[in-house]
Write a protein that holds these residues in place. Structure first.
Motif, PDB file in Angstrom:
ATOM      1  N   ILE A 188      35.240  99.220 -13.617  1.00  0.00           N
ATOM      2  CA  ILE A 188      37.022  98.667 -13.835  1.00  0.00           C
ATOM      3  C   ILE A 188      37.020  97.314 -13.519  1.00  0.00           C
ATOM      4  O   ILE A 188      38.210  96.835 -14.692  1.00  0.00           O
ATOM      5  CB  ILE A 188      37.418  99.565 -13.080  1.00  0.00           C
ATOM      6  CG1 ILE A 188      37.113  99.616 -11.649  1.00  0.00           C
ATOM      7  CG2 ILE A 188      37.287 100.864 -13.520  1.00  0.00           C
ATOM      8  CD1 ILE A 188      38.215  99.983 -10.842  1.00  0.00           C
ATOM      9  N   PRO A 204      32.730 100.218  -1.980  1.00  0.00           N
ATOM     10  CA  PRO A 204      31.360 100.623  -0.706  1.00  0.00           C
ATOM     11  C   PRO A 204      30.553 101.230  -1.544  1.00  0.00           C
ATOM     12  O   PRO A 204      30.470 101.460  -3.242  1.00  0.00           O
ATOM     13  CB  PRO A 204      32.305 102.009  -0.271  1.00  0.00           C
ATOM     14  CG  PRO A 204      34.043 101.477  -0.866  1.00  0.00           C
ATOM     15  CD  PRO A 204      33.582 100.764  -1.616  1.00  0.00           C
ATOM     16  N   MET A 251      37.006 104.568   0.888  1.00  0.00           N
ATOM     17  CA  MET A 251      36.404 104.512  -0.167  1.00  0.00           C
ATOM     18  C   MET A 251      37.715 105.041  -1.187  1.00  0.00           C
ATOM     19  O   MET A 251      38.251 104.182  -1.650  1.00  0.00           O
ATOM     20  CB  MET A 251      35.421 105.698  -0.367  1.00  0.00           C
ATOM     21  CG  MET A 251      34.825 106.175  -1.932  1.00  0.00           C
ATOM     22  SD  MET A 251      32.761 106.518  -1.018  1.00  0.00           S
ATOM     23  CE  MET A 251      33.492 108.121  -1.916  1.00  0.00           C
ATOM     24  N   LEU A 275      34.824  90.313  -2.844  1.00  0.00           N
ATOM     25  CA  LEU A 275      34.601  91.698  -2.444  1.00  0.00           C
ATOM     26  C   LEU A 275      33.594  92.707  -2.013  1.00  0.00           C
ATOM     27  O   LEU A 275      33.375  94.250  -1.386  1.00  0.00           O
ATOM     28  CB  LEU A 275      35.870  92.528  -3.926  1.00  0.00           C
ATOM     29  CG  LEU A 275      37.138  92.665  -4.022  1.00  0.00           C
ATOM     30  CD1 LEU A 275      37.447  93.549  -4.857  1.00  0.00           C
ATOM     31  CD2 LEU A 275      37.894  92.685  -3.336  1.00  0.00           C
ATOM     32  N   THR A 326      38.215  94.921 -17.443  1.00  0.00           N
ATOM     33  CA  THR A 326      40.177  94.397 -17.253  1.00  0.00           C
ATOM     34  C   THR A 326      39.715  93.731 -17.675  1.00  0.00           C
ATOM     35  O   THR A 326      40.164  92.739 -18.026  1.00  0.00           O
ATOM     36  CB  THR A 326      40.163  94.692 -15.804  1.00  0.00           C
ATOM     37  OG1 THR A 326      39.960  95.712 -14.993  1.00  0.00           O
ATOM     38  CG2 THR A 326      41.753  93.525 -15.673  1.00  0.00           C
ATOM     39  N   LEU A 370      43.789  95.493 -10.567  1.00  0.00           N
ATOM     40  CA  LEU A 370      43.657  95.495 -11.859  1.00  0.00           C
ATOM     41  C   LEU A 370      44.140  95.425 -13.181  1.00  0.00           C
ATOM     42  O   LEU A 370      44.641  94.925 -14.249  1.00  0.00           O
ATOM     43  CB  LEU A 370      41.946  95.921 -11.967  1.00  0.00           C
ATOM     44  CG  LEU A 370      40.711  95.942 -11.288  1.00  0.00           C
ATOM     45  CD1 LEU A 370      39.271  96.612 -11.232  1.00  0.00           C
ATOM     46  CD2 LEU A 370      40.784  93.833 -11.695  1.00  0.00           C
ATOM     47  N   LEU A 417      42.179  98.387  -5.530  1.00  0.00           N
ATOM     48  CA  LEU A 417      41.314  98.130  -6.362  1.00  0.00           C
ATOM     49  C   LEU A 417      41.967  97.685  -8.160  1.00  0.00           C
ATOM     50  O   LEU A 417      42.765  97.122  -9.091  1.00  0.00           O
ATOM     51  CB  LEU A 417      39.646  97.828  -6.805  1.00  0.00           C
ATOM     52  CG  LEU A 417      38.629  97.268  -7.982  1.00  0.00           C
ATOM     53  CD1 LEU A 417      38.985  95.656  -7.279  1.00  0.00           C
ATOM     54  CD2 LEU A 417      37.748  97.997  -7.665  1.00  0.00           C
ATOM     55  N   GLY A 418      42.894  99.429  -7.673  1.00  0.00           N
ATOM     56  CA  GLY A 418      42.735 100.341  -9.367  1.00  0.00           C
ATOM     57  C   GLY A 418      44.011  99.034  -9.250  1.00  0.00           C
ATOM     58  O   GLY A 418      44.296  98.746 -10.506  1.00  0.00           O
ATOM     59  N   VAL A 456      41.183  91.338 -21.039  1.00  0.00           N
ATOM     60  CA  VAL A 456      42.050  90.052 -20.973  1.00  0.00           C
ATOM     61  C   VAL A 456      41.371  89.235 -22.352  1.00  0.00           C
ATOM     62  O   VAL A 456      42.067  88.778 -23.487  1.00  0.00           O
ATOM     63  CB  VAL A 456      41.744  89.491 -19.743  1.00  0.00           C
ATOM     64  CG1 VAL A 456      42.402  88.213 -20.114  1.00  0.00           C
ATOM     65  CG2 VAL A 456      43.050  90.088 -18.370  1.00  0.00           C
ATOM     66  N   ILE A 461      46.634  92.536 -13.120  1.00  0.00           N
ATOM     67  CA  ILE A 461      46.581  91.780 -14.604  1.00  0.00           C
ATOM     68  C   ILE A 461      46.770  92.051 -15.431  1.00  0.00           C
ATOM     69  O   ILE A 461      47.177  91.613 -16.880  1.00  0.00           O
ATOM     70  CB  ILE A 461      44.924  91.071 -13.867  1.00  0.00           C
ATOM     71  CG1 ILE A 461      45.145  91.009 -12.598  1.00  0.00           C
ATOM     72  CG2 ILE A 461      44.429  90.347 -15.019  1.00  0.00           C
ATOM     73  CD1 ILE A 461      43.231  91.272 -12.345  1.00  0.00           C
ATOM     74  N   LEU A 462      46.339  93.239 -16.012  1.00  0.00           N
ATOM     75  CA  LEU A 462      46.671  93.675 -17.056  1.00  0.00           C
ATOM     76  C   LEU A 462      47.969  93.961 -17.978  1.00  0.00           C
ATOM     77  O   LEU A 462      48.411  92.795 -19.066  1.00  0.00           O
ATOM     78  CB  LEU A 462      45.764  95.188 -16.909  1.00  0.00           C
ATOM     79  CG  LEU A 462      44.039  95.212 -17.727  1.00  0.00           C
ATOM     80  CD1 LEU A 462      43.606  96.861 -17.663  1.00  0.00           C
ATOM     81  CD2 LEU A 462      43.649  94.777 -18.636  1.00  0.00           C
ATOM     82  N   PHE A 471      39.870 102.152  -1.782  1.00  0.00           N
ATOM     83  CA  PHE A 471      38.989 100.965  -1.786  1.00  0.00           C
ATOM     84  C   PHE A 471      39.808 100.888  -3.340  1.00  0.00           C
ATOM     85  O   PHE A 471      40.324 100.568  -4.122  1.00  0.00           O
ATOM     86  CB  PHE A 471      38.359 100.832  -1.604  1.00  0.00           C
ATOM     87  CG  PHE A 471      37.191  99.867  -2.585  1.00  0.00           C
ATOM     88  CD1 PHE A 471      37.513  98.484  -2.256  1.00  0.00           C
ATOM     89  CD2 PHE A 471      36.817 100.083  -3.818  1.00  0.00           C
ATOM     90  CE1 PHE A 471      36.803  97.835  -2.633  1.00  0.00           C
ATOM     91  CE2 PHE A 471      35.850  99.574  -4.532  1.00  0.00           C
ATOM     92  CZ  PHE A 471      35.930  97.739  -4.054  1.00  0.00           C
ATOM     93  N   VAL A 472      40.124 102.935  -4.040  1.00  0.00           N
ATOM     94  CA  VAL A 472      39.615 102.370  -4.785  1.00  0.00           C
ATOM     95  C   VAL A 472      41.092 102.289  -6.235  1.00  0.00           C
ATOM     96  O   VAL A 472      41.415 101.583  -6.435  1.00  0.00           O
ATOM     97  CB  VAL A 472      39.043 103.825  -6.013  1.00  0.00           C
ATOM     98  CG1 VAL A 472      39.547 104.094  -7.364  1.00  0.00           C
ATOM     99  CG2 VAL A 472      37.212 103.266  -5.385  1.00  0.00           C
ATOM    100  N   VAL A 518      30.714 104.042  -4.869  1.00  0.00           N
ATOM    101  CA  VAL A 518      31.649 103.780  -5.671  1.00  0.00           C
ATOM    102  C   VAL A 518      31.774 102.257  -6.225  1.00  0.00           C
ATOM    103  O   VAL A 518      31.798 101.946  -7.416  1.00  0.00           O
ATOM    104  CB  VAL A 518      32.782 103.839  -5.177  1.00  0.00           C
ATOM    105  CG1 VAL A 518      33.360 104.832  -5.253  1.00  0.00           C
ATOM    106  CG2 VAL A 518      33.632 103.484  -4.507  1.00  0.00           C
TER     107      VAL A 518
END
Lengths: 205, 194
Positions: free
Chosen positions: A74, A64, B7, A59, A78, B18, B14-15, A82, B21-22, B10-11, A67
């Motif tokens: 995060i 960006p 931005m 990625l 994650t 993830l 991505l969040g 796991v 997955i969790l 993206f967040v 951030v």
């Protein structure tokens, strides 16, 4: 090709997380009292590193700049969760022994450091290589320290009795002070062998 | 403006990945984890009753020998003439201690005490998990409370030895046992009367 050799050597020796970068010290002090804990922790950190490396490297062009730290956090969190769940499901005894320190992999500077220094500016392949060898660099330190601590503190290695029954256990080795002694001895020995001098530019290596 | 929206997107993306997955990992591991915990409790109960078992047939041996009952919201385990057991928990010197305590059928003397979890100092306080230490609880009368005495001085039927160099852990441990016994045993008495 040449670059991958460099990455391997950096992980295991020149930029080795513990004695060279002095990262991940907290967990290496805490879980190095028994060899099995050290192996589990080493495997956990290596796995979290690989997962982080894959995601961040893949990625890297999309994250960006502003951030990126939050993105690292995060992603790392994650993979750490796991690791924690898998340990609790598959290896309940080890999970009980290293308990909170698995969760603390999140704050392990090796992950954050490698993410910022390497994965965010390199391809997926090289990043995985870097993750594997940084993980190994961390693991072999933990295992080396835990062999000494378990042998002197419990008289065993991996739970197998090595010392004679009459051996007096060095309780201090199983406790926190023993970790400080052995980890700092390890750093001293390794830095002497590698002729590393933090006062010189480039570490003198 | 455009990069700010990017931005945010993206967040969010991505969040979501993830979190996905969790959720998957959680869905897959939760039953295994709760089974592990249940298995630990069951094998510790069997150990407290002194019923021999093999690591692989804990569930079977448990089902054959032990009955799970409940009274006033307190769960306890009955194994016929081998007595009654229940889980105890409390704070030790450094962290929580929990385990299983088994009583003789007279409900006034201890049969065995076992520890599932403790976080005491390795080599000092953690010696409460040694069989030799736990064995001295066998047959003690707890109706008037267990009492801690210096190592090697226990005479009375409610006195328990401390551990040299680690007095505070046994003290906390006895406190936990006394509190749990006095709160749970009356409920068990009631449950067994019926």
């Amino acid at each position: 090709m040449k670059q991958s050799v460099k990455v391997i050597l950096n992980g295991l020796w020149k930029d080795q997380p513990i004695f060279s970068m002095v990262l991940g010290i907290c967990s290496s002090l805490a879980v190095s009292n028994k060899v099995e804990n050290a192996i589990a922790m080493g495997a956990g950190v290596t796995f979290a590193l690989i997962g982080t490396a894959v995601l961040i490297a893949a990625l890297r062009k999309l994250i960006p700049g502003r951030v990126r730290m939050i993105a690292y956090m995060i992603i790392i969190a994650t993979f750490v969760i796991v690791v924690d769940r898998v340990l609790r499901a598959g290896f309940p005894d080890i999970s009980k022994a290293i308990g909170p320190y698995v969760g603390l992999i999140i704050t392990n500077c090796i992950l954050m450091g490698r993410a910022e220094a390497f994965y965010v500016s390199n391809g997926v392949g090289l990043s995985i290589l870097d993750a594997v060898f940084n993980g190994l660099g961390y693991s072999y330190t933990l295992i080396a320290v835990s062999v000494v601590r378990e042998l002197l503190g419990f008289g065993t290695i991996l739970g197998i009795q090595i010392m004679p029954a009459t051996f007096t256990k060095w309780v201090i080795m199983a406790m926190a002070p023993g970790a400080f002694f052995i980890v700092s001895l390890f750093i001293w020995i390794m830095r002497t062998i590698s002729k590393m001098d933090p006062d010189k530019a480039g570490g003198g290596m | 403006m455009k990069d700010k929206i990017m931005m945010l997107v993206f967040v969010l993306v991505l969040g979501s990945i993830l979190t996905g997955i969790l959720v998957a990992v959680n869905w897959y591991t939760t039953p295994v984890i709760s089974k592990n915990e249940e298995l630990t409790v069951r094998s510790t109960v069997l150990q407290a009753f002194g019923i021999p078992f093999d690591k692989n047939d804990v569930d079977q041996v448990f089902a054959e020998n032990v009955q799970v009952k409940e009274q006033d919201g307190r769960k306890y385990y009955v194994a016929g003439a081998k007595g009654i057991a229940f889980a105890y928990a409390g704070s030790g010197l450094w962290g929580p201690i929990n385990g299983i305590v088994a009583l003789n059928p007279d409900l006034s003397t201890l049969r065995a005490v076992t520890i599932i979890h403790q976080e005491e100092t390795p080599g000092l306080g953690s010696r409460i998990t040694e069989q030799k230490y736990l064995d001295q609880f066998k047959g003690k009368d707890f109706t008037s409370g267990l009492k801690l005495v210096p190592p090697g001085k226990s005479k009375g039927n409610n006195e328990v030895d401390a551990i040299t160099g680690a007095t505070l852990t046994p003290k906390a441990f006895l406190q936990i046992l006394n509190t749990n016994l006095s709160s749970t045993v009356p409920a068990i008495r009631q449950g067994e009367k019926q």
